[in-house]
Enzyme design. Structure first.
Site, PDB file in Angstrom:
ATOM      1  N   ASP A 141      35.247  38.383  48.723  1.00 40.53           N
ATOM      2  CA  ASP A 141      35.509  37.001  48.891  1.00 40.53           C
ATOM      3  C   ASP A 141      36.665  36.942  50.288  1.00 40.53           C
ATOM      4  O   ASP A 141      37.384  37.765  50.475  1.00 40.53           O
ATOM      5  CB  ASP A 141      36.280  36.252  47.986  1.00 40.53           C
ATOM      6  CG  ASP A 141      35.326  36.183  46.699  1.00 40.53           C
ATOM      7  OD1 ASP A 141      34.050  36.036  47.019  1.00 40.53           O
ATOM      8  OD2 ASP A 141      35.607  36.167  45.455  1.00 40.53           O
ATOM      9  N   TYR A 144      39.115  47.390  41.185  1.00 43.67           N
ATOM     10  CA  TYR A 144      39.818  46.478  41.858  1.00 43.67           C
ATOM     11  C   TYR A 144      41.451  46.367  41.213  1.00 43.67           C
ATOM     12  O   TYR A 144      41.628  46.782  39.980  1.00 43.67           O
ATOM     13  CB  TYR A 144      39.292  45.159  41.674  1.00 43.67           C
ATOM     14  CG  TYR A 144      37.943  44.835  42.315  1.00 43.67           C
ATOM     15  CD1 TYR A 144      37.696  44.642  43.535  1.00 43.67           C
ATOM     16  CD2 TYR A 144      36.563  45.423  41.571  1.00 43.67           C
ATOM     17  CE1 TYR A 144      36.249  44.381  44.172  1.00 43.67           C
ATOM     18  CE2 TYR A 144      35.417  45.081  42.008  1.00 43.67           C
ATOM     19  CZ  TYR A 144      35.060  44.673  43.225  1.00 43.67           C
ATOM     20  OH  TYR A 144      34.010  44.527  44.099  1.00 43.67           O
ATOM     21  N   TYR A 160      31.704  39.897  38.807  1.00 40.86           N
ATOM     22  CA  TYR A 160      32.546  38.987  39.597  1.00 40.86           C
ATOM     23  C   TYR A 160      34.040  38.867  38.946  1.00 40.86           C
ATOM     24  O   TYR A 160      34.076  38.518  37.827  1.00 40.86           O
ATOM     25  CB  TYR A 160      32.045  37.526  39.600  1.00 40.86           C
ATOM     26  CG  TYR A 160      30.632  37.524  40.306  1.00 40.86           C
ATOM     27  CD1 TYR A 160      30.829  36.980  41.868  1.00 40.86           C
ATOM     28  CD2 TYR A 160      29.340  37.806  39.915  1.00 40.86           C
ATOM     29  CE1 TYR A 160      29.858  36.993  42.563  1.00 40.86           C
ATOM     30  CE2 TYR A 160      28.360  37.785  40.682  1.00 40.86           C
ATOM     31  CZ  TYR A 160      28.416  37.276  42.320  1.00 40.86           C
ATOM     32  OH  TYR A 160      27.319  37.009  42.993  1.00 40.86           O
ATOM     33  N   LEU A 184      43.477  39.870  45.078  1.00 46.39           N
ATOM     34  CA  LEU A 184      42.323  40.726  44.454  1.00 46.39           C
ATOM     35  C   LEU A 184      42.119  41.689  45.761  1.00 46.39           C
ATOM     36  O   LEU A 184      41.986  41.326  46.973  1.00 46.39           O
ATOM     37  CB  LEU A 184      40.892  39.812  44.629  1.00 46.39           C
ATOM     38  CG  LEU A 184      39.956  40.777  44.352  1.00 46.39           C
ATOM     39  CD1 LEU A 184      39.777  41.433  42.890  1.00 46.39           C
ATOM     40  CD2 LEU A 184      38.539  39.770  44.075  1.00 46.39           C
TER      41      LEU A 184
END
Length: 310
Positions: free
Chosen positions: A46, A74, A177, A198
């Site tokens: 993103d 992540y 996600y 993130l």
């Protein structure tokens, strides 16, 4: 414009994607810097997200699917007590609730979100419906029914919580996600949550210290752009080998004659200790990777070959 003809270059770059930039925009910037004819990225990040965005050039794109299938790690920071329209800080706050839960409740919620879980992708995702990304429908206020996806959350660790912020790392499967994971965690805690930070730390076994910043690419390019010789030598040096996406596979070596027939797509009689496996095939004389093969019994079958023009 000092570039003319696009270059045929081959290899992989581990880009450290900066914030506020779409993955495709980052790809176009990198293609421009390298003056590359063909390139593609692996694993959409993103605009909010930063970190590891593998970019495959030329023949390396043939093996990018092996990275797509890989595990990813992540680093996440989420704000508790607020649910947003996009599940991240780019959206508007649509619900506020008090933050009040125990450490036992947090541990139980984390446990419920670990293992094989179901997710409904956000409307603000790049999944396509009738050829159009969902986020384009969302921006028009439309809501499209999404299918439930099964993903694997292997581990959620390094968890710390202070006031209305929670920070953790997550190791997960393809298709996960993180915004949805955070939103689901917020619902389990009864307060709502959205992502404010993130960063992708890892794909497959690629090392974090191999990341290359966009600013570093521009810096190298600007130093070299007025030189006529070895214009791209320094930035090309940053590329990893074509076979790096399949580096986990064993290698086998062929003679020059064997390589000739293998590159023509012919099955070879070949004895190896490796059995019933894909292998990286190396032309021994030049130590050059020429494609993937599959060994079954005492045969080597071409599986994915590099272009003869490479």
């Amino acid at each position: 414009m000092f570039f003319q003809k696009k270059r045929n270059i081959h290899g992989l770059l581990l880009l450290d994607k900066p914030p506020g930039m779409s993955s495709n925009y980052a790809l176009q910037k990198v293609k421009f810097i390298f003056n590359a004819k063909k390139a593609g990225y692996v694993g959409t990040l993103d605009p909010l997200a930063t970190g590891m965005l593998p970019i495959c050039f030329g023949e390396c794109t043939k093996f990018s699917s092996y990275l797509t299938e890989s595990k990813k790690r992540y680093h996440v920071i989420a704000k508790l007590g607020e649910k947003t329209s996009t599940s991240d800080s780019y959206g508007i706050v649509i619900q506020k609730r008090p933050v009040s839960f125990t450490s036992f409740h947090l541990d139980a919620s984390i446990k419920e979100l670990t293992g094989v879980i179901n997710q409904i992708p956000s409307m603000y995702s790049a999944i396509k419906f009738n050829g159009i990304p969902l986020y384009k429908y969302a921006r028009k206020g439309l809501n499209i029914k999404r299918s439930i996806r099964e993903v694997s959350i292997y581990n959620i660790d390094h968890i710390s919580q202070e006031n209305n912020l929670i920070e953790f790392q997550v190791l997960c499967s393809k298709g996960t996600y993180i915004r949805t994971l955070v939103e689901d965690l917020g619902e389990k805690l009864g307060c709502g949550a959205h992502v404010i930070f993130l960063r992708r730390l890892q794909i497959a076994s690629y090392s974090y210290d191999k990341l290359v910043k966009m600013s570093h690419l521009y810096e190298l390019l600007n130093k070299e752009k007025n030189k006529d010789i070895n214009l791209f030598k320094k930035i090309d040096h940053l590329l990893m080998p074509i076979d790096s996406p399949v580096s986990f596979l064993p290698k086998i070596y062929l003679s020059f004659q064997q390589s000739y027939y293998f590159k023509l797509g012919q099955t070879l009689n070949f004895y190896s200790k490796v059995k019933n496996s894909l292998v990286r095939v190396i032309e021994q004389e030049h130590k050059k990777f020429i494609g993937l093969g599959k060994i079954t019994e005492e045969l080597l079958i071409p599986h994915r070959l590099l272009s003869t023009m490479y």
